[in-house]
Write a protein that holds these residues in place. Structure first.
Motif, PDB file in Angstrom:
ATOM      1  N   SER A  72     -88.178 -93.279 -10.305  1.00  0.00           N
ATOM      2  CA  SER A  72     -89.281 -93.848  -9.511  1.00  0.00           C
ATOM      3  C   SER A  72     -90.444 -92.864  -9.360  1.00  0.00           C
ATOM      4  CB  SER A  72     -88.778 -94.309  -8.143  1.00  0.00           C
ATOM      5  OG  SER A  72     -88.309 -93.209  -7.412  1.00  0.00           O
ATOM      6  N   ASP A  73     -90.242 -91.621  -9.793  1.00  0.00           N
ATOM      7  CA  ASP A  73     -91.271 -90.585  -9.692  1.00  0.00           C
ATOM      8  C   ASP A  73     -91.951 -90.422 -11.065  1.00  0.00           C
ATOM      9  OD1 ASP A  73     -92.653 -88.173  -9.674  1.00  0.00           O
ATOM     10  OD2 ASP A  73     -91.144 -87.120  -8.485  1.00  0.00           O
ATOM     11  N   ALA A  74     -93.135 -91.031 -11.197  1.00  0.00           N
ATOM     12  CA  ALA A  74     -93.801 -91.101 -12.506  1.00  0.00           C
ATOM     13  C   ALA A  74     -94.057 -89.715 -13.109  1.00  0.00           C
ATOM     14  CB  ALA A  74     -95.117 -91.866 -12.382  1.00  0.00           C
ATOM     15  N   GLU A  75     -94.531 -88.797 -12.249  1.00  0.00           N
ATOM     16  CA  GLU A  75     -94.864 -87.467 -12.762  1.00  0.00           C
ATOM     17  C   GLU A  75     -93.624 -86.747 -13.307  1.00  0.00           C
ATOM     18  OE1 GLU A  75     -97.053 -83.556 -11.086  1.00  0.00           O
ATOM     19  OE2 GLU A  75     -97.313 -85.418  -9.951  1.00  0.00           O
ATOM     20  N   LYS A  76     -92.532 -86.879 -12.551  1.00  0.00           N
ATOM     21  CA  LYS A  76     -91.268 -86.239 -12.958  1.00  0.00           C
ATOM     22  C   LYS A  76     -90.771 -86.859 -14.281  1.00  0.00           C
ATOM     23  CE  LYS A  76     -87.723 -83.511 -12.108  1.00  0.00           C
ATOM     24  NZ  LYS A  76     -86.437 -83.719 -11.505  1.00  0.00           N
ATOM     25  N   VAL A  77     -90.931 -88.152 -14.399  1.00  0.00           N
ATOM     26  CA  VAL A  77     -90.482 -88.818 -15.632  1.00  0.00           C
ATOM     27  C   VAL A  77     -91.290 -88.296 -16.822  1.00  0.00           C
ATOM     28  CG1 VAL A  77     -90.282 -91.033 -16.852  1.00  0.00           C
ATOM     29  CG2 VAL A  77     -89.683 -90.898 -14.424  1.00  0.00           C
ATOM     30  N   ASN A  78     -92.618 -88.214 -16.655  1.00  0.00           N
ATOM     31  CA  ASN A  78     -93.456 -87.713 -17.760  1.00  0.00           C
ATOM     32  C   ASN A  78     -93.047 -86.297 -18.151  1.00  0.00           C
ATOM     33  OD1 ASN A  78     -94.945 -90.059 -17.911  1.00  0.00           O
ATOM     34  ND2 ASN A  78     -96.510 -89.346 -16.478  1.00  0.00           N
ATOM     35  N   LYS A  79     -92.838 -85.459 -17.143  1.00  0.00           N
ATOM     36  CA  LYS A  79     -92.453 -84.053 -17.426  1.00  0.00           C
ATOM     37  C   LYS A  79     -91.090 -83.991 -18.104  1.00  0.00           C
ATOM     38  CE  LYS A  79     -95.287 -81.464 -14.297  1.00  0.00           C
ATOM     39  NZ  LYS A  79     -95.571 -81.550 -12.867  1.00  0.00           N
ATOM     40  N   THR A  80     -90.174 -84.829 -17.638  1.00  0.00           N
ATOM     41  CA  THR A  80     -88.820 -84.822 -18.228  1.00  0.00           C
ATOM     42  C   THR A  80     -88.883 -85.228 -19.701  1.00  0.00           C
ATOM     43  OG1 THR A  80     -87.877 -85.342 -16.076  1.00  0.00           O
ATOM     44  CG2 THR A  80     -86.481 -85.768 -17.983  1.00  0.00           C
ATOM     45  N   VAL A  83     -89.869 -82.238 -21.710  1.00  0.00           N
ATOM     46  CA  VAL A  83     -88.762 -81.288 -21.880  1.00  0.00           C
ATOM     47  C   VAL A  83     -87.769 -81.813 -22.919  1.00  0.00           C
ATOM     48  CG1 VAL A  83     -86.860 -80.097 -20.704  1.00  0.00           C
ATOM     49  CG2 VAL A  83     -89.005 -80.472 -19.492  1.00  0.00           C
ATOM     50  N   ILE A  84     -87.484 -83.104 -22.851  1.00  0.00           N
ATOM     51  CA  ILE A  84     -86.534 -83.687 -23.820  1.00  0.00           C
ATOM     52  C   ILE A  84     -87.058 -83.496 -25.247  1.00  0.00           C
ATOM     53  CG2 ILE A  84     -85.513 -85.865 -24.644  1.00  0.00           C
ATOM     54  CD1 ILE A  84     -85.530 -86.804 -21.658  1.00  0.00           C
ATOM     55  N   GLU A  85     -88.331 -83.767 -25.440  1.00  0.00           N
ATOM     56  CA  GLU A  85     -88.920 -83.608 -26.778  1.00  0.00           C
ATOM     57  C   GLU A  85     -88.741 -82.182 -27.293  1.00  0.00           C
ATOM     58  OE1 GLU A  85     -90.919 -87.152 -28.188  1.00  0.00           O
ATOM     59  OE2 GLU A  85     -91.540 -85.194 -28.903  1.00  0.00           O
ATOM     60  N   ARG A  86     -88.963 -81.232 -26.387  1.00  0.00           N
ATOM     61  CA  ARG A  86     -88.827 -79.826 -26.794  1.00  0.00           C
ATOM     62  C   ARG A  86     -87.370 -79.484 -27.118  1.00  0.00           C
ATOM     63  NH1 ARG A  86     -92.365 -78.521 -22.643  1.00  0.00           N
ATOM     64  NH2 ARG A  86     -90.686 -77.762 -21.301  1.00  0.00           N
ATOM     65  N   GLU A  87     -86.450 -80.018 -26.330  1.00  0.00           N
ATOM     66  CA  GLU A  87     -85.053 -79.594 -26.460  1.00  0.00           C
ATOM     67  C   GLU A  87     -84.245 -80.402 -27.476  1.00  0.00           C
ATOM     68  OE1 GLU A  87     -84.478 -77.587 -22.070  1.00  0.00           O
ATOM     69  OE2 GLU A  87     -83.487 -79.501 -22.458  1.00  0.00           O
ATOM     70  N   LEU A  88     -84.552 -81.700 -27.589  1.00  0.00           N
ATOM     71  CA  LEU A  88     -83.706 -82.550 -28.444  1.00  0.00           C
ATOM     72  C   LEU A  88     -84.436 -83.120 -29.661  1.00  0.00           C
ATOM     73  CD1 LEU A  88     -81.628 -84.648 -25.847  1.00  0.00           C
ATOM     74  CD2 LEU A  88     -81.168 -82.377 -26.752  1.00  0.00           C
ATOM     75  N   GLY A  89     -85.746 -82.912 -29.715  1.00  0.00           N
ATOM     76  CA  GLY A  89     -86.503 -83.431 -30.867  1.00  0.00           C
ATOM     77  C   GLY A  89     -87.263 -84.691 -30.489  1.00  0.00           C
ATOM     78  N   PRO A  90     -88.115 -85.184 -31.430  1.00  0.00           N
ATOM     79  CA  PRO A  90     -88.977 -86.332 -31.134  1.00  0.00           C
ATOM     80  C   PRO A  90     -88.193 -87.566 -30.673  1.00  0.00           C
ATOM     81  CG  PRO A  90     -89.530 -85.352 -33.247  1.00  0.00           C
ATOM     82  CD  PRO A  90     -88.281 -84.661 -32.780  1.00  0.00           C
ATOM     83  N   ILE A  91     -88.599 -88.102 -29.537  1.00  0.00           N
ATOM     84  CA  ILE A  91     -87.927 -89.291 -28.985  1.00  0.00           C
ATOM     85  C   ILE A  91     -88.320 -90.502 -29.831  1.00  0.00           C
ATOM     86  CG2 ILE A  91     -87.832 -90.822 -26.960  1.00  0.00           C
ATOM     87  CD1 ILE A  91     -88.513 -88.226 -25.274  1.00  0.00           C
ATOM     88  N   LEU A 123     -90.522-100.343 -10.941  1.00  0.00           N
ATOM     89  CA  LEU A 123     -91.396 -99.179 -11.136  1.00  0.00           C
ATOM     90  C   LEU A 123     -90.714 -98.119 -12.013  1.00  0.00           C
ATOM     91  CD1 LEU A 123     -94.063 -97.789 -10.430  1.00  0.00           C
ATOM     92  CD2 LEU A 123     -92.951 -96.870  -8.371  1.00  0.00           C
ATOM     93  N   GLY A 124     -89.432 -97.901 -11.794  1.00  0.00           N
ATOM     94  CA  GLY A 124     -88.695 -96.891 -12.576  1.00  0.00           C
ATOM     95  C   GLY A 124     -88.664 -97.250 -14.057  1.00  0.00           C
ATOM     96  N   VAL A 125     -88.462 -98.532 -14.336  1.00  0.00           N
ATOM     97  CA  VAL A 125     -88.464 -98.985 -15.737  1.00  0.00           C
ATOM     98  C   VAL A 125     -89.862 -98.805 -16.326  1.00  0.00           C
ATOM     99  CG1 VAL A 125     -88.304-101.047 -17.197  1.00  0.00           C
ATOM    100  CG2 VAL A 125     -86.519-100.578 -15.503  1.00  0.00           C
ATOM    101  N   PHE A 126     -90.870 -99.176 -15.537  1.00  0.00           N
ATOM    102  CA  PHE A 126     -92.251 -99.015 -16.015  1.00  0.00           C
ATOM    103  C   PHE A 126     -92.556 -97.544 -16.310  1.00  0.00           C
ATOM    104  CE2 PHE A 126     -96.690 -98.016 -15.016  1.00  0.00           C
ATOM    105  CZ  PHE A 126     -97.298 -98.711 -16.059  1.00  0.00           C
ATOM    106  N   ASN A 127     -92.211 -96.664 -15.365  1.00  0.00           N
ATOM    107  CA  ASN A 127     -92.471 -95.221 -15.568  1.00  0.00           C
ATOM    108  C   ASN A 127     -91.813 -94.716 -16.847  1.00  0.00           C
ATOM    109  OD1 ASN A 127     -93.865 -95.062 -13.163  1.00  0.00           O
ATOM    110  ND2 ASN A 127     -92.118 -94.327 -11.967  1.00  0.00           N
ATOM    111  N   THR A 128     -90.585 -95.169 -17.075  1.00  0.00           N
ATOM    112  CA  THR A 128     -89.818 -94.722 -18.243  1.00  0.00           C
ATOM    113  C   THR A 128     -90.465 -95.235 -19.531  1.00  0.00           C
ATOM    114  OG1 THR A 128     -87.822 -94.861 -16.891  1.00  0.00           O
ATOM    115  CG2 THR A 128     -87.507 -94.733 -19.263  1.00  0.00           C
ATOM    116  N   ALA A 129     -90.776 -96.530 -19.532  1.00  0.00           N
ATOM    117  CA  ALA A 129     -91.382 -97.122 -20.739  1.00  0.00           C
ATOM    118  C   ALA A 129     -92.736 -96.480 -21.024  1.00  0.00           C
ATOM    119  CB  ALA A 129     -91.526 -98.634 -20.550  1.00  0.00           C
ATOM    120  N   LYS A 134     -96.835 -93.588 -23.997  1.00  0.00           N
ATOM    121  CA  LYS A 134     -97.969 -92.640 -23.981  1.00  0.00           C
ATOM    122  C   LYS A 134     -97.844 -91.647 -25.129  1.00  0.00           C
ATOM    123  CE  LYS A 134     -99.568 -91.457 -19.344  1.00  0.00           C
ATOM    124  NZ  LYS A 134     -99.290 -90.598 -18.196  1.00  0.00           N
ATOM    125  N   HIS A 135     -96.638 -91.126 -25.231  1.00  0.00           N
ATOM    126  CA  HIS A 135     -96.376 -90.118 -26.239  1.00  0.00           C
ATOM    127  C   HIS A 135     -96.488 -90.706 -27.647  1.00  0.00           C
ATOM    128  CE1 HIS A 135     -94.620 -86.552 -27.906  1.00  0.00           C
ATOM    129  NE2 HIS A 135     -93.784 -87.309 -28.570  1.00  0.00           N
TER     130      HIS A 135
END
Ligand code: NDP
Length: 263
Positions: A72-80, A83-91, A123-129, A134-135
């Motif tokens: 539900s925290d849009a900023e945290k989702v974007n940042k996460t 981090v995932i991209e850096r650690e696990l490769g292109p989503i 909202l959480g689904v929207f933030n995630t999608a 965006k990326h």
């Protein structure tokens, strides 16, 4: 077998699964890992989520990692996602699966209850999608987003037996998220970002384990297959939508409900 030769290969892909540490999401995480994808498991508070990811990583020999993030925290989702991209490769794909319910008679529901349900389920689904889209739009490549909605987007899944334990915020949030799916699919189609909803029937998870015995029996009886689903039975449709077999599938809602024609 008729399916012989039809193999879903997700190697070289990286899939984010919200609520991927237990229930339906856990089976999704395992299924994508088994098909060769790296998997990022987003969870809210379960302490064992990092161990769950480690076990998947060891079992399927892929990168799997747990990320604590309230969707539900849009900023945290974007940042996460960064981090995932850096650690696990292109989503390459996302399963926006985290969801919650408040079970209470409508007359007693509060604004806090509304926020609790809608902040995650819509909202959480929207933030995630959006974090994924965006990326992908910036990188000029497409992707696949699978949103876990529910059969309750279509039916008010209550029987007389369930009174007074109703969940109108849950049901309406699933209607909203199905429509959100269609809107996002329309807006992002030009970028080759496909967005679909997977709508389970009654699935045997923590979310349903608290239901009264009569309710469980009623739900099974009013399903054509006469039983609930096990969480792994939700994975087939999601895997298909994430795969290259689904390049013409977008803006749809797929019911995996064992034939829930009556309620
Ligand atoms: P569970 O209750 O078993 O698991 C919920 C998951 O969502 C957990 O991993 C939880 O993390 C995570 N989560 C909850 N809130 C947040 C948040 N704010 N941020 C990040 N993660 C969060 O759910 P199910 O497996 O039963 O359901 C999964 C999805 O399927 C939901 O969207 C649900 O509505 C839908 N569904 C389920 C049905 C069923 O019969 N079970 C039927 C139809 C649809 P943590 O463990 O850290 O709390």
């Amino acid at each position: 077998m008729a399916t012989q030769g039809f193999v879903i290969d997700l190697s070289n892909k990286c899939i984010v699964v919200t609520g991927g540490n237990r229930g339906i999401g856990f089976e999704m995480s395992k299924a994508v890992a088994k098909a060769g994808a790296n998997v990022a498991i987003i969870y809210r508070s379960s302490k064992n989520a990092p161990d769950v990811a480690d076990n998947i990583s060891k079992e399927y020999k892929v990168k799997a990692k747990a990320y604590q993030c309230d969707v539900s925290d849009a900023e945290k989702v974007n940042k996460t996602f960064e981090v995932i991209e850096r650690e696990l490769g292109p989503i390459t794909g996302v399963i926006a699966n985290a969801g919650v319910s408040v079970v209470k008679p409508a007359i007693d529901l509060t604004t806090e209850d509304f926020n609790k349900v809608y902040n995650v389920n819509v909202l959480g689904v929207f933030n995630t999608a959006r974090a994924a889209a965006k990326h992908w739009i910036n990188m000029k490549h497409g992707g696949s987003i699978v949103i876990t909605s529910s059969m309750s987007s279509r039916i008010i899944n209550q029987s007389a037996l369930q009174k007074p334990l109703t969940q109108v915020f849950y049901n309406s949030s699933k209607g909203a998220v199905t429509n959100l799916t269609k809107g996002l699919a329309a807006e992002w189609a030009p970028y080759n970002i496909r967005v679909n909803a997977l709508s389970p029937g009654y699935v045997n998870t923590d979310q349903t384990s608290g239901s009264a015995k009569e309710v469980l029996e009623y739900q099974a009886k009013t399903t054509l297959l006469g039983r609930f689903a096990e969480p792994e039975e939700m994975t087939g449709q999601a895997m298909l939508l994430l795969s290259d077999y689904a390049t013409y599938m977008t803006g749809a809602e797929y019911f995996v409900d064992g034939g829930k024609l009556v309620w």
